[in-house]
Write an enzyme that holds these catalytic residues in place. Structure first.
Site, short mmCIF file in Angstrom:
data_model
loop_
_atom_site.label_atom_id
_atom_site.label_comp_id
_atom_site.label_asym_id
_atom_site.label_seq_id
_atom_site.Cartn_x
_atom_site.Cartn_y
_atom_site.Cartn_z
N ASP A 1 1.13 4.72 1.95
CA ASP A 1 0.62 5.08 3.26
C ASP A 1 -0.28 6.31 3.23
O ASP A 1 -0.22 7.13 2.31
CB ASP A 1 1.78 5.28 4.25
CG ASP A 1 1.45 4.75 5.62
OD1 ASP A 1 1.04 3.58 5.71
OD2 ASP A 1 1.59 5.49 6.60
N ASP B 1 0.85 -1.19 0.00
CA ASP B 1 0.00 0.00 0.00
C ASP B 1 0.88 1.24 0.00
O ASP B 1 2.07 1.17 0.32
CB ASP B 1 -0.92 0.02 1.23
CG ASP B 1 -0.13 0.03 2.53
OD1 ASP B 1 0.16 1.13 3.05
OD2 ASP B 1 0.23 -1.06 3.03
#
Length: 258
Positions: free
Chosen positions: A200, A198
């Site tokens: 952040d 991912d």
């Protein structure tokens, strides 16, 4: 023997039949039984960091028991595959990074075996250069970066992510500490191999990081990630780097290493 600390998806990377051991340690039982098998010419011990059914959150993993159990089985080198968030938009989902530095932002975790004896361990360079070389020579792997380790189990706020990024950190993770320092205290070679799952919260627009998305991204990349770890194991040089890490501690150790 080499060790791999990772997720349960790594069980299938063994080349041969496996055996399972159930070690106990002075710090209790490790996260799960340890599976031992072959990867190429290497005997490898695999330990699921979060337990066989992911029952341990990052802040409750029995890190001291895990590292001690591996050492007691004869492991002297450890690869630590892990999921991380990117703090640099140029490092996107699916990328693999081998960090060369870490920053500890955890709290309250048992992070030393030396509760007595006044032992101070050198930790300027937290990852083994020999293991890092074995991983970073592989194609498309990002060599270097600082991983900040947060307490969890929550993800970062936007302000925290922006703070970490402004400090120059590349990755954010929840499990890289105290694994690395405990390995150093046991004179184990140790290197993290980080899969970006991912971007952040404070670095990207949108709703922020969700656990379900992290697991989904990891699952999509697991076969590639396992093959990379296999290749890193096959490329490990014969000579060890992290022997005698405690020779400059300045005081006698309060116990013998297993």
């Amino acid at each position: 023997m080499l060790g791999v600390i990772g997720g349960t998806g790594f069980y299938t990377f063994f080349d041969s039949d496996t055996r399972t051991v159930h070690p106990d340690t002075p710090w209790g039982e490790p996260s799960a039984p340890i599976t031992i098998g072959a990867v190429g010419d290497h005997e490898v011990a695999f330990l699921p960091r979060h337990g066989a059914k992911h029952e341990y959150s990052a802040h409750t993993v029995p890190y001291r028991a895990n590292m001690w159990a591996l050492r007691a089985l004869g492991v002297r080198r450890v690869f630590a595959p892990c999921a991380v968030g990117s703090l640099n938009p140029a490092i996107e989902r699916g990328a693999v990074v081998v960090p060369d530095q870490l920053v500890d932002r955890t709290s309250g975790r048992a992070d030393t075996y030396f509760d007595t004896g006044g032992v101070h361990t050198s930790f300027a360079d937290p990852y083994c250069p020999t293991l890092r070389t074995a991983a970073t020579v592989l194609p498309d792997v990002v060599d270097g970066g600082t991983m900040v380790v947060i307490q969890g189990p929550r993800f970062s706020t936007r302000a925290e992510s922006q703070w970490f990024a402004a400090a120059g950190f590349s990755l954010v993770n929840m499990t890289g500490y105290p694994e690395a320092i405990l390995a150093r205290e046991l004179e184990l070679c140790y290197a993290a191999i980080a899969l970006i799952t991912d971007v952040d919260a404070g670095v990207a627009v949108g709703e922020g990081v969700k656990g379900v998305d992290v697991f989904a991204e990891f699952g999509q990349n697991i076969e590639m990630f396992k093959q990379l770890v296999r290749s890193a194991i096959g490329g490990v040089a014969a000579e060890r780097t992290c022997t005698h890490c405690l020779q400059h501690a300045g005081v006698p150790l309060p116990f013998e290493l297993p």
